[in-house]
Scaffold this motif. Structure first.
Motif, PDB file in Angstrom:
ATOM      1  N   ALA A   1       0.753  -1.286  -0.031  1.00  0.00           N
ATOM      2  CA  ALA A   1      -0.045   0.011   0.074  1.00  0.00           C
ATOM      3  C   ALA A   1       0.725   1.306   0.017  1.00  0.00           C
ATOM      4  CB  ALA A   1      -0.797   0.105   1.125  1.00  0.00           C
ATOM      5  N   SER A   2       2.079   1.059   0.517  1.00  0.00           N
ATOM      6  CA  SER A   2       3.024   2.059   0.461  1.00  0.00           C
ATOM      7  C   SER A   2       3.788   2.603  -0.778  1.00  0.00           C
ATOM      8  CB  SER A   2       4.072   2.105   1.694  1.00  0.00           C
ATOM      9  OG  SER A   2       4.911   1.099   1.350  1.00  0.00           O
ATOM     10  N   ASP A   3       3.300   1.687  -1.695  1.00  0.00           N
ATOM     11  CA  ASP A   3       4.155   1.830  -3.172  1.00  0.00           C
ATOM     12  C   ASP A   3       3.946   3.226  -3.759  1.00  0.00           C
ATOM     13  OD1 ASP A   3       5.309  -0.513  -2.805  1.00  0.00           O
ATOM     14  OD2 ASP A   3       3.993  -1.612  -4.259  1.00  0.00           O
ATOM     15  N   ASN A   4       5.138   3.739  -4.214  1.00  0.00           N
ATOM     16  CA  ASN A   4       4.840   5.090  -4.785  1.00  0.00           C
ATOM     17  C   ASN A   4       4.391   6.138  -4.105  1.00  0.00           C
ATOM     18  OD1 ASN A   4       5.192   4.037  -7.188  1.00  0.00           O
ATOM     19  ND2 ASN A   4       3.041   3.656  -7.649  1.00  0.00           N
ATOM     20  N   ASN A   5       4.518   5.932  -2.386  1.00  0.00           N
ATOM     21  CA  ASN A   5       4.159   6.953  -1.639  1.00  0.00           C
ATOM     22  C   ASN A   5       5.013   6.929  -0.435  1.00  0.00           C
ATOM     23  OD1 ASN A   5       1.337   8.385  -2.174  1.00  0.00           O
ATOM     24  ND2 ASN A   5       1.103   6.105  -2.555  1.00  0.00           N
ATOM     25  N   THR A   6       6.018   6.064  -0.569  1.00  0.00           N
ATOM     26  CA  THR A   6       7.073   5.749   0.446  1.00  0.00           C
ATOM     27  C   THR A   6       7.960   7.113   1.115  1.00  0.00           C
ATOM     28  OG1 THR A   6       7.447   3.495  -0.405  1.00  0.00           O
ATOM     29  CG2 THR A   6       8.995   4.297   1.389  1.00  0.00           C
ATOM     30  N   VAL A   7       8.369   7.860   0.195  1.00  0.00           N
ATOM     31  CA  VAL A   7       8.925   9.024   0.574  1.00  0.00           C
ATOM     32  C   VAL A   7       7.969   9.748   1.388  1.00  0.00           C
ATOM     33  CG1 VAL A   7       9.756  11.186  -0.391  1.00  0.00           C
ATOM     34  CG2 VAL A   7      10.618   9.224  -1.552  1.00  0.00           C
ATOM     35  N   HIS A   8       6.898   9.959   0.880  1.00  0.00           N
ATOM     36  CA  HIS A   8       6.333  11.004   1.691  1.00  0.00           C
ATOM     37  C   HIS A   8       5.871  10.344   3.180  1.00  0.00           C
ATOM     38  CE1 HIS A   8       5.581  14.124  -1.332  1.00  0.00           C
ATOM     39  NE2 HIS A   8       5.314  13.075  -2.228  1.00  0.00           N
ATOM     40  N   LEU A   9       5.465   9.228   3.219  1.00  0.00           N
ATOM     41  CA  LEU A   9       5.176   8.305   4.572  1.00  0.00           C
ATOM     42  C   LEU A   9       6.491   8.512   5.273  1.00  0.00           C
ATOM     43  CD1 LEU A   9       3.660   5.113   2.963  1.00  0.00           C
ATOM     44  CD2 LEU A   9       2.335   6.874   4.519  1.00  0.00           C
ATOM     45  N   THR A  10       7.508   8.121   4.783  1.00  0.00           N
ATOM     46  CA  THR A  10       8.824   8.460   5.582  1.00  0.00           C
ATOM     47  C   THR A  10       9.121   9.779   6.033  1.00  0.00           C
ATOM     48  OG1 THR A  10       9.867   6.600   4.129  1.00  0.00           O
ATOM     49  CG2 THR A  10      11.375   7.878   5.441  1.00  0.00           C
ATOM     50  N   LEU A  11       8.638  10.751   5.146  1.00  0.00           N
ATOM     51  CA  LEU A  11       9.233  12.039   5.611  1.00  0.00           C
ATOM     52  C   LEU A  11       8.233  12.479   6.962  1.00  0.00           C
ATOM     53  CD1 LEU A  11       9.544  13.944   2.426  1.00  0.00           C
ATOM     54  CD2 LEU A  11      11.362  13.448   4.241  1.00  0.00           C
ATOM     55  N   ALA A  12       6.858  12.060   6.775  1.00  0.00           N
ATOM     56  CA  ALA A  12       6.053  12.117   7.803  1.00  0.00           C
ATOM     57  C   ALA A  12       6.255  11.647   8.921  1.00  0.00           C
ATOM     58  CB  ALA A  12       4.558  11.685   7.329  1.00  0.00           C
ATOM     59  N   ALA A  13       6.615  10.350   8.914  1.00  0.00           N
ATOM     60  CA  ALA A  13       7.233   9.641  10.293  1.00  0.00           C
ATOM     61  C   ALA A  13       8.422  10.353  11.054  1.00  0.00           C
ATOM     62  CB  ALA A  13       7.264   8.049   9.931  1.00  0.00           C
ATOM     63  N   THR A  14       9.246  10.658   9.995  1.00  0.00           N
ATOM     64  CA  THR A  14      10.466  11.308  10.537  1.00  0.00           C
ATOM     65  C   THR A  14      10.213  12.687  11.292  1.00  0.00           C
ATOM     66  OG1 THR A  14      11.876  10.370   8.754  1.00  0.00           O
ATOM     67  CG2 THR A  14      12.809  12.153   9.823  1.00  0.00           C
ATOM     68  N   LEU A  15       9.452  13.473  10.678  1.00  0.00           N
ATOM     69  CA  LEU A  15       8.995  14.680  11.375  1.00  0.00           C
ATOM     70  C   LEU A  15       8.310  14.442  12.578  1.00  0.00           C
ATOM     71  CD1 LEU A  15       7.679  16.755   8.133  1.00  0.00           C
ATOM     72  CD2 LEU A  15       9.655  17.143   9.529  1.00  0.00           C
ATOM     73  N   VAL A  16       7.254  13.576  12.550  1.00  0.00           N
ATOM     74  CA  VAL A  16       6.847  13.272  13.875  1.00  0.00           C
ATOM     75  C   VAL A  16       7.718  12.860  14.958  1.00  0.00           C
ATOM     76  CG1 VAL A  16       5.104  11.471  15.013  1.00  0.00           C
ATOM     77  CG2 VAL A  16       4.550  12.788  13.006  1.00  0.00           C
ATOM     78  N   CYS A  17       8.433  11.818  14.614  1.00  0.00           N
ATOM     79  CA  CYS A  17       9.648  11.098  15.440  1.00  0.00           C
ATOM     80  C   CYS A  17      10.540  12.391  15.787  1.00  0.00           C
ATOM     81  CB  CYS A  17      10.276  10.163  14.867  1.00  0.00           C
ATOM     82  SG  CYS A  17       9.421   8.653  14.586  1.00  0.00           S
ATOM     83  N   THR A  18      11.072  13.344  15.148  1.00  0.00           N
ATOM     84  CA  THR A  18      11.974  14.410  15.204  1.00  0.00           C
ATOM     85  C   THR A  18      11.325  15.322  16.334  1.00  0.00           C
ATOM     86  OG1 THR A  18      12.850  14.140  13.074  1.00  0.00           O
ATOM     87  CG2 THR A  18      13.189  16.182  14.424  1.00  0.00           C
ATOM     88  N   VAL A  19       9.997  15.724  15.898  1.00  0.00           N
ATOM     89  CA  VAL A  19       9.465  16.801  16.978  1.00  0.00           C
ATOM     90  C   VAL A  19       9.191  16.131  18.421  1.00  0.00           C
ATOM     91  CG1 VAL A  19       7.075  18.036  17.342  1.00  0.00           C
ATOM     92  CG2 VAL A  19       8.348  17.890  15.004  1.00  0.00           C
ATOM     93  N   TRP A  20       8.846  14.958  18.278  1.00  0.00           N
ATOM     94  CA  TRP A  20       8.824  14.018  19.801  1.00  0.00           C
ATOM     95  C   TRP A  20      10.081  14.087  20.497  1.00  0.00           C
ATOM     96  CZ3 TRP A  20      10.947  10.042  21.876  1.00  0.00           C
ATOM     97  CH2 TRP A  20      10.475   9.430  23.194  1.00  0.00           C
ATOM     98  N   ILE A  21      11.222  13.827  19.702  1.00  0.00           N
ATOM     99  CA  ILE A  21      12.567  13.879  20.432  1.00  0.00           C
ATOM    100  C   ILE A  21      12.970  15.027  20.895  1.00  0.00           C
ATOM    101  CG2 ILE A  21      14.930  13.359  19.808  1.00  0.00           C
ATOM    102  CD1 ILE A  21      14.160  11.269  17.776  1.00  0.00           C
ATOM    103  N   ILE A  22      12.680  16.341  20.207  1.00  0.00           N
ATOM    104  CA  ILE A  22      12.883  17.417  20.678  1.00  0.00           C
ATOM    105  C   ILE A  22      12.332  17.977  21.687  1.00  0.00           C
ATOM    106  CG2 ILE A  22      12.938  19.897  19.906  1.00  0.00           C
ATOM    107  CD1 ILE A  22      13.342  19.096  17.098  1.00  0.00           C
TER     108      ILE A  22
END
Length: 218
Positions: free
Chosen positions: A142-163
């Protein structure tokens, strides 16, 4: 299975969807955090129940998470299996955590990509009558062709949480408040809740169920 690729899952929609899905279950979230906050006040170590309490928390965490996924799916009318598969849910978490942890520790980016590829797996498992391997595979496809956006979204969520976690920990250490450790411990629950919201938001945009609805109304 066919998946909806006509509508791309951009980062803004995913992040906005995350908070919309969590906002839809405000009551369930309040109960979840109140219960875990109350558990921090129990003097279990003083009466020699530390190990049993830790095990109970471990089980309770997965039960609570499972109920949050059910609540979000029920609100969206996408809960097709009201059964309880807590063991599979927990096993999935362990199975996915191993390669993700290896990817994060060795190369970082591969680990983040795996988070993006598998972010929908818990929602697939809770929503449908399928086993954990099928749910993991469905999330990957289901993530095919959308992996970059899913990864960026997850990364932003994790980064904000870590900060935010770093700031909270620093303030707790600086003030020396007696409840500081409890606040930090409770904050640990925020990240999986945020990722659950992101999982649901991605599922609504990219699952084959959404694709079927898209075809009906297009």
């Amino acid at each position: 299975m066919a998946f909806l690729q006509e509508k791309r899952a951009n980062v803004a929609d995913l992040l906005g969807g995350t908070f919309r899905e969590l906002g839809a279950i405000r009551r369930e979230l309040a109960i979840y955090f109140v219960i875990f906050a109350a558990l921090t006040l129990l003097p279990v170590n003083r009466i020699g129940l530390g190990l049993l309490f830790t095990l109970a928390l471990f089980v309770g965490y997965f039960v609570g998470q499972y109920m949050l996924y059910q609540a979000m799916l029920r609100k969206a009318g996408m809960l097709h299996d009201s059964g309880w598969r807590i063991i599979e849910f927990g096993v999935m978490a362990v199975l996915l955590a191993i390669p993700i942890s290896i990817g994060l520790n060795l190369f970082v980016i591969p680990g983040l990509i795996l988070i993006g590829k598998w972010i929908m797996a818990p929602t697939f498992l809770v929503a449908r009558r399928q086993n954990l391997i099928e749910a993991i595979g469905d999330s990957w496809r289901a993530s095919d062709n959308n992996t970059v956006h899913l990864t960026l979204a997850a990364t932003l969520v994790c980064t904000v949480w870590i900060i935010a976690f770093a700031v909270l920990a620093a303030l707790a250490d600086f003030t020396g408040a007696y409840f500081a450790d409890d606040l930090v411990w409770l904050w640990m629950h925020v990240l999986p809740v945020l990722l659950a919201g992101l999982s649901m938001a991605a599922y609504k945009q990219l699952s084959d169920e959404t694709a079927a609805l898209y075809e009906v109304f297009s």
